[in-house]
Design a protein around this motif. Structure first.
Motif, short mmCIF file in Angstrom:
data_model
loop_
_atom_site.label_atom_id
_atom_site.label_comp_id
_atom_site.label_asym_id
_atom_site.label_seq_id
_atom_site.Cartn_x
_atom_site.Cartn_y
_atom_site.Cartn_z
N GLU A 297 4.74 -8.92 -1.04
CA GLU A 297 4.44 -7.52 -1.30
C GLU A 297 4.43 -7.22 -2.80
N GLN A 298 5.13 -8.07 -3.58
CA GLN A 298 5.18 -7.90 -5.03
C GLN A 298 4.90 -9.23 -5.70
N ALA A 299 4.32 -9.18 -6.88
CA ALA A 299 4.02 -10.40 -7.62
C ALA A 299 5.30 -11.10 -8.05
N PRO A 333 -6.42 -12.88 -0.07
CA PRO A 333 -6.06 -11.62 -0.71
C PRO A 333 -4.58 -11.54 -1.07
N LEU A 334 -4.29 -10.78 -2.09
CA LEU A 334 -2.93 -10.53 -2.52
C LEU A 334 -2.55 -9.11 -2.10
N ALA A 335 -1.45 -8.99 -1.37
CA ALA A 335 -1.03 -7.68 -0.87
C ALA A 335 -0.74 -6.71 -2.01
N PHE A 336 -0.25 -7.25 -3.14
CA PHE A 336 0.11 -6.39 -4.26
C PHE A 336 -1.06 -6.14 -5.21
N LEU A 337 -2.21 -6.69 -4.87
CA LEU A 337 -3.38 -6.52 -5.73
C LEU A 337 -4.61 -6.36 -4.85
N PRO A 338 -4.72 -5.23 -4.16
CA PRO A 338 -5.84 -5.04 -3.22
C PRO A 338 -7.18 -5.06 -3.93
#
Length: 560
Positions: A297-299, A333-338
């Protein structure tokens, strides 16, 4: 049929009674509705999803290693907030919990299948979570495989879910055979990690009658039914002889006439370093850093990144460690970087180095963390960018590396334009590494995860060999090295061809290193060159492979 042919993805010979796994869970009938208490039905669906998630995590904790990573990712699917909202909405409209789960997963399934690439390969995992949840809701047996039988069996299926295979061991299963999948499928990954022979993309395999004796050759891809005792013993002797020869090999990678070919390992994190060292890796040719970023959820913090990089660098004092910067976005995909906008074809979207162009602060933080880790070790650190298409992109990455204090900046050659204009890119980069998996995918417009397109993903395709030769020649013209870090590097026969094409190093799954080392040691550089010329002169993979083998007499000794 007495024999089937697929793609061998995990070497070795396995023999046992065939056990065909059927994952069919009855589809909840269209229009199935709950009794009127929507809130209770929503809670029932949520509880089932959570039960499946916990079971997957439990299995993952027991499996450890690669299996745990895969199962933890599946558990995240079961807990996906968007999926939960979709199911809740369908229940609110009157659908029963099991029908809502089926339809909700179906919508996500279409999205993944359309995405292709990494996400497309997760469709089977999503189906497994769906079926397990429906089984819980409807009181049905959860899909799975037998825990143990009197003798190890050959597990046959259309496809295998990670939860099925992660807890198995060599004393339970003799081999895997699936109709679908490819070299990068979870079945292949887990089979190699277990050391179990495996054949995938094997059409018709599920027609094998239960209990039929099955002989599986995970190197050649041959699956033979009801073999004689003599055939089984001959296959086992050949495999044992090959293993003995491979075990005797050691030292640095080189051809018979002394031409050095560094043999490196592909790793996905610090946990894979031990296996790389055990198999004699001279360094790391591909350190995939996305394991730090995906499913979060966070980088990851700069400190977390630095620690992960330093742990690997310290394991290879004086050796090369090629660190690929984050290869995410679009199909990963990255959850913290939609994503800023929907992409109709994510495999051709904003991913890899393109993501860094949109978010330069992420690249800067990663490169600086890598530079700090490099200062703590004596390994020769080389940063590498994925998905580079032009010389301008290569120059931009090299400048970012210099600014961060990293001495060596390279690029992945996985887009045909990079191979076609290799000389231009080599003028900007310090080295190349050819990713044959994606290069084939883009060159042949063939999704690397689709079993139906396996033939176009064959690394022996002469057109693909042409592109590798272009990349190697472009690098050599600028005095730069060009390695290969795709699945092709782990094919012992193809490894010789790659050296003959001008490739300067080979990086592969750790378990493949002994065979490649042994084959190179039995052939001169001239023989490799002749094998490469013969393969490129062919018009399709099978003739290319046969033509190359005719110039490599040392293969007979290794029964390859």
């Amino acid at each position: 049929m007495s024999t089937f042919t697929g793609v061998g993805v995990s070497p070795g010979v396995g023999f046992g009674a065939g056990h065909v796994v059927v994952h069919e869970i009855p589809v909840p009938p269209p229009g199935a509705r709950h009794g009127g208490d929507a809130e209770a039905e929503r809670a029932r669906a949520a509880d089932a999803l959570e039960q499946v998630a916990r079971d997957l995590e439990r299995r993952g904790a027991l499996a450890g290693g690669e299996g745990q990573k895969v199962l933890d990712a599946q558990a995240l699917m079961a807990r996906d907030p968007g999926l939960a909202a979709e199911v809740a909405e369908l229940v609110g409209a009157g659908a029963s919990a099991s029908r809502a789960v089926y339809e909700g997963f179906g919508r996500y399934r279409e999205m993944l299948a359309g995405a292709g690439g990494y996400l497309g390969a997760r469709v089977a995992d999503l189906d497994d979570v769906r079926d397990r949840t429906i089984a819980v809701l409807d009181g049905l047996p959860v899909p799975g495989v037998p825990d143990r039988t009197a003798e190890p069996y050959v597990l046959v299926a259309r496809d295998l879910a990670p939860a099925d295979t992660a807890l198995l061991s060599r004393d339970v299963v003799a081999a895997f055979v699936t109709e679908e999948g490819g070299p990068t499928s979870h079945t292949a990954i887990i089979a190699r990690a277990m050391g179990v022979p495996a054949v995938v993309a094997c059409p018709g395999a599920t027609a094998i009658a239960a209990g039929t004796p099955v002989l599986v050759d995970g190197a050649s891809g041959l699956v033979r039914l009801s073999p004689s005792e003599q055939e089984v013993e001959a296959a086992r002797r050949a495999a044992a002889a090959r293993e003995a020869v491979l075990a005797a090999g050691n030292g640095l990678g080189a051809t018979a006439d002394g031409h050095p070919v560094p043999l490196l390992a592909n790793i996905g994190g610090p946990g894979e370093v031990e296996s790389a060292l055990e198999h004699g890796a001279e360094g790391v040719g591909l350190y995939r850093t996305e394991f730090l970023f995906l499913g979060r959820e966070q980088a990851p913090s700069a400190q977390e990144q630095e620690a992960a990089y330093a742990e690997v660098l310290k394991a290879f004092p004086g050796g090369p460690v090629v660190v690929r910067t984050l290869d995410a976005g679009a199909d990963k995909p990255l959850a913290f970087l939609p994503a800023k906008a929907a992409e109709p074809n994510p495999a051709l979207g904003v991913r890899g180095s393109r993501l860094f162009q949109a978010h330069p602060e992420m690249m800067r933080e990663q490169l600086e963390a890598l530079a700090r880790a490099a200062a703590q070790a004596s390994a020769r650190v080389q940063a590498m960018a994925p998905m580079v298409a032009t010389a301008e992109e290569a120059a931009r990455f090299a400048a970012a590396c210099r600014e961060a204090g990293l001495p060596s900046a390279g690029v992945m050659v996985e887009i045909p334009s990079a191979a076609l204009r290799a000389a231009d890119l080599a003028a900007e980069a310090d080295f190349f590494s050819v990713g044959t998996n994606d290069l084939a995918q883009y060159a042949f417009a063939a999704d690397r995860q689709l079993g139906a397109l396996t033939a176009l993903q064959d690394a022996w395709q002469p057109a693909l060999l042409d592109l590798v030769a272009m990349a190697a020649a472009g690098a050599a013209g600028q005095g730069k090295p060009c390695g290969v870090c795709g699945e092709a590097a782990g094919d012992p026969v193809l490894a010789c061809v790659l050296v003959g094409l001008g490739v300067t190093s080979l990086s592969m799954a750790a378990a493949s290193l002994p065979a490649v080392r042994a084959v190179l040691a039995r052939h001169t550089r001239e023989q490799c060159t002749l094998a490469a010329q013969a393969a490129r002169a062919a018009v399709s993979p099978a003739p290319a492979r046969a033509a190359a083998r005719s110039h490599l007499p040392g293969l007979a000794e290794l029964a390859l």
